[in-house]
Design an enzyme around this catalytic site. Structure first.
Site, PDB file in Angstrom:
ATOM      1  N   THR A 182      31.153 -43.196  -9.328  1.00 11.69           N
ATOM      2  CA  THR A 182      30.780 -43.186  -7.621  1.00 11.69           C
ATOM      3  C   THR A 182      31.927 -42.624  -7.038  1.00 11.69           C
ATOM      4  O   THR A 182      33.084 -42.595  -7.197  1.00 11.69           O
ATOM      5  CB  THR A 182      30.747 -44.778  -7.499  1.00 11.69           C
ATOM      6  N   VAL A 211      19.645 -51.813  -5.342  1.00 11.12           N
ATOM      7  CA  VAL A 211      20.536 -51.033  -4.515  1.00 11.12           C
ATOM      8  C   VAL A 211      22.003 -51.780  -4.674  1.00 11.12           C
ATOM      9  O   VAL A 211      21.861 -52.639  -4.710  1.00 11.12           O
ATOM     10  CB  VAL A 211      20.088 -50.941  -2.814  1.00 11.12           C
ATOM     11  N   ASP A 213      26.225 -51.583  -3.555  1.00 10.93           N
ATOM     12  CA  ASP A 213      27.058 -51.727  -2.397  1.00 10.93           C
ATOM     13  C   ASP A 213      27.198 -50.627  -1.674  1.00 10.93           C
ATOM     14  O   ASP A 213      27.438 -50.729  -0.449  1.00 10.93           O
ATOM     15  CB  ASP A 213      28.523 -52.828  -2.676  1.00 10.93           C
ATOM     16  N   THR A 233      34.328 -48.969  -4.676  1.00  9.76           N
ATOM     17  CA  THR A 233      33.885 -48.629  -6.152  1.00  9.76           C
ATOM     18  C   THR A 233      33.786 -49.698  -7.110  1.00  9.76           C
ATOM     19  O   THR A 233      34.969 -50.466  -7.160  1.00  9.76           O
ATOM     20  CB  THR A 233      34.188 -47.588  -6.831  1.00  9.76           C
TER      21      THR A 233
HETATM   22  N1  ASP Z   1      29.175 -49.548  -6.703  1.00  7.89           N
HETATM   23  C1  ASP Z   1      28.326 -48.777  -7.173  1.00  7.89           C
HETATM   24  C2  ASP Z   1      27.186 -49.737  -7.232  1.00  7.89           C
HETATM   25  O1  ASP Z   1      26.981 -50.848  -7.612  1.00  7.89           O
HETATM   26  C3  ASP Z   1      28.797 -48.261  -8.677  1.00  7.89           C
HETATM   27  C4  ASP Z   1      29.942 -47.819  -8.648  1.00  7.89           C
HETATM   28  O2  ASP Z   1      31.185 -47.786  -7.839  1.00  7.89           O
HETATM   29  O3  ASP Z   1      30.404 -47.078  -9.691  1.00  7.89           O
HETATM   30  O4  ASP Z   1      26.064 -49.050  -7.228  1.00  7.89           O
END
Ligand code: ASP
Length: 315
Positions: A182, A211, A213, A233
């Site tokens: 991300t 969906v 955060d 993230t």
């Molecule tokens: N926070 C992101 C989600 O949960 C994933 C990530 O940060 O890699 O969609």
């Protein structure tokens, strides 16, 4: 002129040197540097923070190594559904999209929602229709494909598990050369305005239109000149429950904590208490930045007009 600065991340999680080849490490560092420079160039030309974060994210979305835009993870149905958000701390304007497909740069679509719609958050087919109407660049499915993400998904698709790029103990063995990804950016421009942006493919094998955060204002993305700009993230469900980005802003606004103190509190205490693994980057209107994570690593980089520059992966 205000000190200007930018910080970016490319995901946090179980990123350890032992799992990394020298070539892959170099490719990640290079990808981070290119994105950092793209964003910094906007600030150097006295551009707005919001344009700087967008520019940095577009570079990361185009880079197949990161889980955003090209190279996004696969859903249960074997497609890519992407989420993104952008927020301008100078007037609290924001734009976000969730579950969009075939959009080359979801962050551009989020910016378009912020600037040219009467709304803040568009999802699914409606968001895609808006992309077409506004002439946002689309790409065929193949453009987003990466062999690694496909293999990652193949290992999970017959199960009910979904996985972060970051940490998945059940399939750790299968994912020896795990990729993380991300992407996010926060910036403070020469006028002292700040902005935040986040973009992601979400979690491998996600279903039912899940969906995370990242596109939710206040959870994965938030910006307010009075306090800070934050991009998160990690395991999105926990960042949503912790209203993580806005919580940092609240600790600065109502408790008088510094940006670094507030981020430490949220990442190391509040998120940890509910099992929220991950990290975040933050910036304030004086150009101070912080990059905090409770995982083994976080792809990250930052550059400031006083000459500070760092690019790091591990703890
Ligand atoms: N926070 C992101 C989600 O949960 C994933 C990530 O940060 O890699 O969609």
């Amino acid at each position: 002129m205000n000190t200007f600065s930018i910080a970016i991340h490319g995901g946090a999680g179980t990123i350890v040197k032992e799992d990394m080849t020298a070539e892959l490490e170099e490719a990640y560092l290079q990808g981070l540097k290119e994105a950092l420079e793209a964003g910094y160039a906007v600030l150097e030309q006295e551009g707005e923070a919001v344009n700087a974060v967008k520019a940095a994210l577009a570079v990361l979305e185009d880079n197949i190594l990161f889980n955003a835009g090209r190279g996004s993870v696969f859903t249960k149905k074997g497609v890519q559904e992407m989420d993104a958000a952008i927020m301008d701390g100078s007037d609290l304007s924001a734009g976000a999209v969730a579950g969009v497909r075939n959009v080359r740069n979801p962050i551009e679509l989020a910016m378009e929602v912020m600037r040219n719609s009467n709304h803040v958050f568009l999802s699914g087919k409606g968001a895609n229709d808006f992309a077409i109407k506004q002439g946002i660049k689309l790409e065929p499915e193949e453009y987003f494909y990466s062999q690694f993400r496909y293999d990652q998904w193949k290992a999970l698709r017959d199960s009910d598990n979904y996985s972060l790029d970051h940490t998945n103990h059940q399939i750790e063995e299968l994912l020896k050369d795990k990729k993380f990804g991300t992407v996010g950016a926060v910036a403070c421009d020469s006028k002292g305005n700040i902005a935040a942006a986040t973009s992601t493919g979400g979690m491998t094998n996600k279903k039912y239109g899940r969906v995370g955060d990242s596109p939710i204002i206040g959870c994965g993305t938030y910006a307010n000149n009075k306090t800070c700009a934050i991009s998160c993230t990690g395991h999105g469900e926990l960042f949503i429950r912790g209203v993580a980005a806005y919580d940092v802003s609240c600790l600065v606004e109502y408790k008088g904590l510094s940006l670094q103190e507030a981020m430490n509190e949220v990442v190391h205490h509040k998120l940890m208490a509910i099992g929220g693994e991950g990290g975040m980057i933050g910036i304030d209107a004086q150009g101070n930045y912080a990059m905090v994570f409770n995982s083994a690593g976080m792809y990250r980089a930052a550059k400031k007009s006083d000459g500070t520059c760092e690019v790091d992966i591990y703890k």
